[in-house]
Design an enzyme around this catalytic site. Structure first.
Site, PDB file in Angstrom:
ATOM      1  N   GLU A 134       0.979  -1.311  -0.059  1.00  0.00           N
ATOM      2  CA  GLU A 134       0.134   0.022  -0.005  1.00  0.00           C
ATOM      3  C   GLU A 134       0.746   1.170  -0.137  1.00  0.00           C
ATOM      4  O   GLU A 134       0.779   2.138  -0.818  1.00  0.00           O
ATOM      5  CB  GLU A 134      -0.940   0.025   1.092  1.00  0.00           C
ATOM      6  CG  GLU A 134      -1.954  -0.913   1.317  1.00  0.00           C
ATOM      7  CD  GLU A 134      -2.911  -1.107   0.386  1.00  0.00           C
ATOM      8  OE1 GLU A 134      -3.193  -0.019  -0.399  1.00  0.00           O
ATOM      9  OE2 GLU A 134      -3.687  -2.069   0.129  1.00  0.00           O
ATOM     10  N   ASN A 176       1.132   3.894  -2.909  1.00  0.00           N
ATOM     11  CA  ASN A 176       0.857   5.354  -2.894  1.00  0.00           C
ATOM     12  C   ASN A 176       2.174   6.201  -3.393  1.00  0.00           C
ATOM     13  O   ASN A 176       1.549   7.316  -4.070  1.00  0.00           O
ATOM     14  CB  ASN A 176       0.348   5.462  -1.446  1.00  0.00           C
ATOM     15  CG  ASN A 176      -0.753   5.108  -1.019  1.00  0.00           C
ATOM     16  OD1 ASN A 176      -1.596   4.672  -2.048  1.00  0.00           O
ATOM     17  ND2 ASN A 176      -1.273   4.994   0.174  1.00  0.00           N
ATOM     18  N   ARG A 213      -9.006   3.817  -7.797  1.00  0.00           N
ATOM     19  CA  ARG A 213      -8.354   3.830  -6.300  1.00  0.00           C
ATOM     20  C   ARG A 213      -9.376   3.390  -5.372  1.00  0.00           C
ATOM     21  O   ARG A 213     -10.511   4.141  -5.671  1.00  0.00           O
ATOM     22  CB  ARG A 213      -7.717   4.757  -6.155  1.00  0.00           C
ATOM     23  CG  ARG A 213      -6.284   5.010  -6.955  1.00  0.00           C
ATOM     24  CD  ARG A 213      -5.357   3.981  -7.193  1.00  0.00           C
ATOM     25  NE  ARG A 213      -5.012   3.385  -6.292  1.00  0.00           N
ATOM     26  CZ  ARG A 213      -4.490   1.997  -6.236  1.00  0.00           C
ATOM     27  NH1 ARG A 213      -4.421   1.579  -7.495  1.00  0.00           N
ATOM     28  NH2 ARG A 213      -3.891   1.572  -4.978  1.00  0.00           N
TER      29      ARG A 213
HETATM   30  N1  LIG Z   1       2.802   9.159  -0.927  1.00  0.00           N
HETATM   31  C1  LIG Z   1       1.626   9.699  -1.082  1.00  0.00           C
HETATM   32  N2  LIG Z   1       1.927  11.189  -1.779  1.00  0.00           N
HETATM   33  C2  LIG Z   1       0.816  11.918  -1.956  1.00  0.00           C
HETATM   34  N3  LIG Z   1      -0.278  11.567  -1.599  1.00  0.00           N
HETATM   35  C3  LIG Z   1      -0.750  10.436  -1.147  1.00  0.00           C
HETATM   36  C4  LIG Z   1       0.367   9.604  -0.797  1.00  0.00           C
HETATM   37  N4  LIG Z   1      -0.200   8.394  -0.285  1.00  0.00           N
HETATM   38  C5  LIG Z   1      -1.376   8.551  -0.145  1.00  0.00           C
HETATM   39  N5  LIG Z   1      -1.780   9.997  -0.607  1.00  0.00           N
HETATM   40  C6  LIG Z   1      -3.133  10.479  -0.656  1.00  0.00           C
HETATM   41  O1  LIG Z   1      -4.019   9.929   0.276  1.00  0.00           O
HETATM   42  C7  LIG Z   1      -5.167   9.253  -0.455  1.00  0.00           C
HETATM   43  C8  LIG Z   1      -5.499   8.212   0.396  1.00  0.00           C
HETATM   44  O2  LIG Z   1      -4.612   7.050   0.077  1.00  0.00           O
HETATM   45  P1  LIG Z   1      -5.297   5.601   0.293  1.00  0.00           P
HETATM   46  O3  LIG Z   1      -5.988   5.428   1.550  1.00  0.00           O
HETATM   47  O4  LIG Z   1      -3.824   4.743   0.222  1.00  0.00           O
HETATM   48  O5  LIG Z   1      -6.374   5.379  -1.069  1.00  0.00           O
HETATM   49  P2  LIG Z   1      -5.866   5.386  -2.524  1.00  0.00           P
HETATM   50  O6  LIG Z   1      -4.704   5.060  -2.710  1.00  0.00           O
HETATM   51  O7  LIG Z   1      -7.062   4.436  -2.954  1.00  0.00           O
HETATM   52  O8  LIG Z   1      -6.502   6.500  -3.099  1.00  0.00           O
HETATM   53  C9  LIG Z   1      -4.648   9.230  -1.715  1.00  0.00           C
HETATM   54  O9  LIG Z   1      -5.982   9.245  -2.469  1.00  0.00           O
HETATM   55  C10 LIG Z   1      -3.824  10.386  -1.888  1.00  0.00           C
HETATM   56  O10 LIG Z   1      -4.481  11.678  -2.256  1.00  0.00           O
HETATM   57 MG   LIG Z   2      -3.505   3.797  -1.904  1.00  0.00          MG
END
Ligand SMILES: Nc1ncnc2c1ncn2[C@@H]1O[C@H](COP(=O)(O)OP(=O)(O)O)[C@@H](O)[C@H]1O
Ligand SMILES: [Mg+2]
Lengths: 113, 160
Positions: B52, B56, B110
């Site tokens: 995960e 991300n 996502r």
């Molecule tokens: N490493 C990262 N850099 C920038 N934004 C991030 C990062 N990790 C997470 N995010 C933000 O947090 C939100 C939620 O992440 P997550 O719970 O993994 O859901 P998803 O990946 O399905 O969107 C993402 O949609 C993004 O906006």
């Molecule tokens: Mg994610």
């Protein structure tokens, strides 16, 4: 992936991550845009690993199939994968069957009725 | 069996944003924690959480463009700690980002469950992020809990 009578059976591979989820979406789309897909059944029997990309893949198919009044089902879900599906609330719109055959019988019956 | 509850092991890897590296990151962590004899469930929990965080960084942090992701793994006694760091776009509102089902990329299908899985499968998750600079996700989990048994208990159950 096989298609019979509009039922697309997706044999999901061992490790479902972002790469595999995208591959499955692309493959699905080829048939979907031509209107070949009436229902989708995910055969989860081989899956050993899945992350939230797999959840996105299932939810995404559900949204697409809603437009064409089709169903999305999951079959033969291993216990550790079941846990992820439960946590994500997937079962509120996707039904689960013990086997692919059972899922196919169920949709065929519904359509026959 | 030799048991040193405070022994420290460390490993650091840096990789690019090719999505295949998500699988590579999972392999590295699995190999790294093998020495703690995790149960299959612990192994699966950790592999999911790492997948995960790395996904991300690739998808959100770098929007699939080029970039470097650094992963630091550490074992202290029976605790595993991993940090995934990117120099990507960063997160404006961390609290919001961590809510289940919240995603800024619904067009990529996502699910918004990434952080929820990390929190469910690890003992601790903390996120630091600066918009325009990058994001660091730090997670830890105690594994092979039986290794933490007091010495007298270990002797009683047959370790030496
Ligand atoms: N490493 C990262 N850099 C920038 N934004 C991030 C990062 N990790 C997470 N995010 C933000 O947090 C939100 C939620 O992440 P997550 O719970 O993994 O859901 P998803 O990946 O399905 O969107 C993402 O949609 C993004 O906006
Ligand atoms: Mg994610």
């Amino acid at each position: 992936m096989d298609i019979a009578d509009g039922n697309m059976i997706i044999h999901v591979e061992k490790e479902v991550d972002h790469c595999v989820a995208d591959k499955i979406k692309t493959e699905f789309e080829k048939y979907y845009i031509r209107g070949y897909v009436k229902n989708v059944i995910f055969d989860m029997s081989e899956v050993e690993f899945m992350d939230s990309s797999g959840i996105g893949m299932i939810m995404g198919r559900y949204r697409k199939m809603k437009y064409v009044n089709g169903q999305v089902m999951v079959a033969a879900v291993p216990e550790n994968i079941d846990r992820l599906l439960k946590m994500s609330g997937v079962y509120s719109f996707v039904s689960k069957y013990d086997s692919v055959i059972e899922a196919v019988n169920r949709v065929n019956k519904k359509e026959g009725a | 069996m030799e048991r040193d509850n405070n022994k420290v092991y460390e490993a650091t890897v840096e990789f690019g944003t090719e999505p295949e590296n998500e699988g590579f990151a999972r392999m590295i962590v699995a190999g790294f924690i093998a020495r703690l004899n995790p149960t299959l469930e612990e192994l699966s929990d950790i592999r999911t959480a790492v997948s995960e965080a790395v996904t991300n960084s690739i998808i959100h942090g770098y929007c699939m463009q080029e970039g470097k992701i650094r992963m630091d793994c550490k074992i202290t006694g029976n605790e595993f700690e991993v940090t995934v760091e990117d120099g990507g776009v960063g997160i404006e509102n961390i609290k919001k980002a961590m809510e289940p089902l919240y995603t800024t990329k619904p067009e990529l299908e996502r699910s918004g469950m990434g952080f929820a899985f990390m929190e469910a499968f690890m003992d601790k998750v903390s996120v630091e992020s600066t918009p325009g600079e990058g994001t660091t996700v730090r997670m830890s989990k105690k594994i092979a809990k039986e290794a933490a048994l007091p010495e007298c208990m270990e002797r009683a159950v047959g370790f030496d």
